[in-house]
Design a protein around this motif. Structure first.
Motif, PDB file in Angstrom:
ATOM      1  N   UNK A   1      15.429 -19.066 -13.868  1.00 54.04           N
ATOM      2  CA  UNK A   1      14.967 -19.416 -12.524  1.00 54.04           C
ATOM      3  C   UNK A   1      15.672 -18.603 -11.440  1.00 54.04           C
ATOM      4  N   UNK A   2      16.972 -18.345 -11.612  1.00 58.42           N
ATOM      5  CA  UNK A   2      17.678 -17.542 -10.620  1.00 58.42           C
ATOM      6  C   UNK A   2      17.090 -16.146 -10.486  1.00 58.42           C
ATOM      7  N   UNK A   3      16.657 -15.576 -11.606  1.00 59.94           N
ATOM      8  CA  UNK A   3      16.042 -14.247 -11.565  1.00 59.94           C
ATOM      9  C   UNK A   3      14.690 -14.297 -10.856  1.00 59.94           C
ATOM     10  N   UNK A   4      13.984 -15.392 -11.018  1.00 62.11           N
ATOM     11  CA  UNK A   4      12.718 -15.562 -10.300  1.00 62.11           C
ATOM     12  C   UNK A   4      12.954 -15.557  -8.791  1.00 62.11           C
ATOM     13  N   UNK A   5      13.965 -16.307  -8.324  1.00 66.00           N
ATOM     14  CA  UNK A   5      14.266 -16.322  -6.894  1.00 66.00           C
ATOM     15  C   UNK A   5      14.747 -14.956  -6.416  1.00 66.00           C
ATOM     16  N   UNK A   6      15.435 -14.230  -7.283  1.00 60.81           N
ATOM     17  CA  UNK A   6      15.849 -12.874  -6.942  1.00 60.81           C
ATOM     18  C   UNK A   6      14.636 -11.979  -6.714  1.00 60.81           C
ATOM     19  N   UNK A   7      13.633 -12.094  -7.578  1.00 60.89           N
ATOM     20  CA  UNK A   7      12.416 -11.301  -7.419  1.00 60.89           C
ATOM     21  C   UNK A   7      11.672 -11.677  -6.140  1.00 60.89           C
ATOM     22  N   UNK A   8      11.593 -12.973  -5.855  1.00 58.95           N
ATOM     23  CA  UNK A   8      10.921 -13.419  -4.627  1.00 58.95           C
ATOM     24  C   UNK A   8      11.634 -12.857  -3.402  1.00 58.95           C
ATOM     25  N   UNK A   9      12.967 -12.951  -3.388  1.00 53.79           N
ATOM     26  CA  UNK A   9      13.732 -12.452  -2.242  1.00 53.79           C
ATOM     27  C   UNK A   9      13.596 -10.939  -2.099  1.00 53.79           C
ATOM     28  N   UNK A  10      13.530 -10.237  -3.231  1.00 62.47           N
ATOM     29  CA  UNK A  10      13.386  -8.781  -3.208  1.00 62.47           C
ATOM     30  C   UNK A  10      12.025  -8.369  -2.648  1.00 62.47           C
ATOM     31  N   UNK A  11      11.001  -9.156  -2.956  1.00 64.52           N
ATOM     32  CA  UNK A  11       9.647  -8.837  -2.513  1.00 64.52           C
ATOM     33  C   UNK A  11       9.347  -9.341  -1.102  1.00 64.52           C
TER      34      UNK A  11
END
Length: 396
Positions: free
Chosen positions: A325-335
């Motif tokens: 889940x943390x990686x998912x939020x990382x992708x959202x923040x990056x995009x």
């Protein structure tokens, strides 16, 4: 590495881990003492799914409101107030009335809702660029820490004291965290602006951000499905292990704790690997596929089967379904557009974690009508496979 170990990075991230870990433990308390709580409330044990849905619906709704308070009062102060809601929730839950059931779930959702947007707000502000995926993944160890504590402690507390005392002790820990955070608040909230507007249109901005950004929308929909699998672990795994597999409560709780405990390690090593050794979206995709396979195995597991195999299955499931889940939020923040990471995270929660609102009640209804947790887990397994392949197919 010295940038990562700077006090201005370590202190707020550690505080957020503690905050969210405690609210998560509160959220999992009912599902780790289902029979005892159900007797106290005189309701079916499957109503743990209803409680989970109310908590997450409130958390997602409340999460939309945090941009203004974060700007005016700071993320740390906002989280302190949220923790007070959480402590109050656990005390009210012990009253064992229908209104206590609903009000407790609402207050617990208000406690949990700001935590992920707060993480995005803080990490995007203080985190070194090259270490942000790792910090997002590290911050999210709070969820399995809370789940592991619930799995290991709640059954033991219930058996040695009572379910009411277990809830009060958790509430006390949440309240204590809000108090001890005060000395660190001033430095953590240096970016607050007393004139920051609390605009009503901020409520819709997070949803609009996700809807307008195609890649964020696509991975949020995939996350909705995969987090639905997670919702079933949280709400129904212990019940299934006790009622269908025949385990004692404390041994079922141990598997629940193992799944969450091992995912702590997973969130760290996956955070190190992400975008350094393997693309983050590939990790997300493979996590979905392994999750689906684990649920299909769990659904076909025989009553009285090997406890050690169940432990191994719990460990694999924890790595795959609770570690990403943390990686998912990382992708959202990056995009997300620059400066909009917290808003994009809050909006993506609506899409992704909406499954915690929808899936548990549907699963509860299915079990009450069909009477089978196993076939329900089979359906969830297929959904996990679909989520994994969707993550792999998204282009950005």
């Amino acid at each position: 590495m010295h940038k990562l170990l700077n006090r201005d990075v370590v202190a707020p991230v550690l505080a957020l881990i503690i905050f969210q870990g405690l609210t998560t433990m509160g959220m999992h308390a009912f599902s780790n003492a289902p029979a005892e709580v159900a007797r106290g409330y005189e309701m079916p044990v499957s109503f743990t799914g209803i409680y989970t849905a109310i908590v997450y619906f409130t958390a997602l709704t409340f999460g939309l409101l945090v941009s203004g308070p974060f700007g005016r009062y700071g993320a740390m102060r906002s989280c302190q107030i949220a923790l007070i809601f959480g402590a109050t929730s656990m005390a009210i839950f012990t009253l064992a009335t229908p209104w206590a059931f609903i009000l407790s779930a609402i207050l617990l959702g208000m406690a949990h809702g700001p935590m992920n947007p707060a993480g995005s707000h803080v990490i995007m502000r203080v985190g070194p660029l090259e270490w942000r995926p790792f910090l997002f993944s590290l911050k999210q160890i709070s969820v399995p820490v809370g789940g592991a504590l619930a799995g290991f402690l709640v059954p033991t507390l219930v058996l040695t004291t009572s379910w009411q005392m277990a809830m009060l002790l958790i509430g006390g820990a949440i309240f204590f965290a809000a108090i001890i955070a005060q000395p660190f608040r001033s430095r953590a909230d240096e970016d607050r602006d007393s004139n920051y507007p609390l605009r009503p249109n901020d409520i819709m901005e997070p949803i609009r951000l996700v809807f307008e950004k195609g890649p964020i929308r696509a991975i949020s929909i995939a996350a909705f499905t995969l987090i639905g699998c997670q919702a079933c672990i949280v709400a129904f795994l212990v019940i299934y292990l006790v009622q269908d597999i025949g385990l004692e409560l404390q041994w079922a709780g141990l598997i629940f704790g193992l799944a969450h405990g091992t995912s702590i390690v997973a969130r760290v090593y996956l955070g190190v690997l992400a975008d350094r050794v393997i693309l983050t979206k590939l990790i997300l995709g493979y996590s979905g596929i392994v999750t689906g396979v684990c649920f299909l195995i769990l659904a076909s597991f025989p009553a009285g089967g090997s406890y050690w195999l169940l432990c191994i299955l719990g460990i694999v499931l924890g790595n795959a379904n609770l570690g990403w889940v943390g990686l998912y939020f990382s992708e959202v923040s990056k995009l997300a557009p620059e400066g909009k990471a917290a808003a994009a995270t809050a909006g993506s929660q609506i899409y992704a974690f909406g499954s915690f609102v929808i899936i548990p009640p549907l699963f509860t209804l299915y079990v009450e009508l069909i009477g089978s947790y196993a076939t329900g887990f089979s359906i969830i397994g297929v959904l996990g496979l679909a989520a994994g392949f969707r993550f792999l197919s998204v282009k950005y």
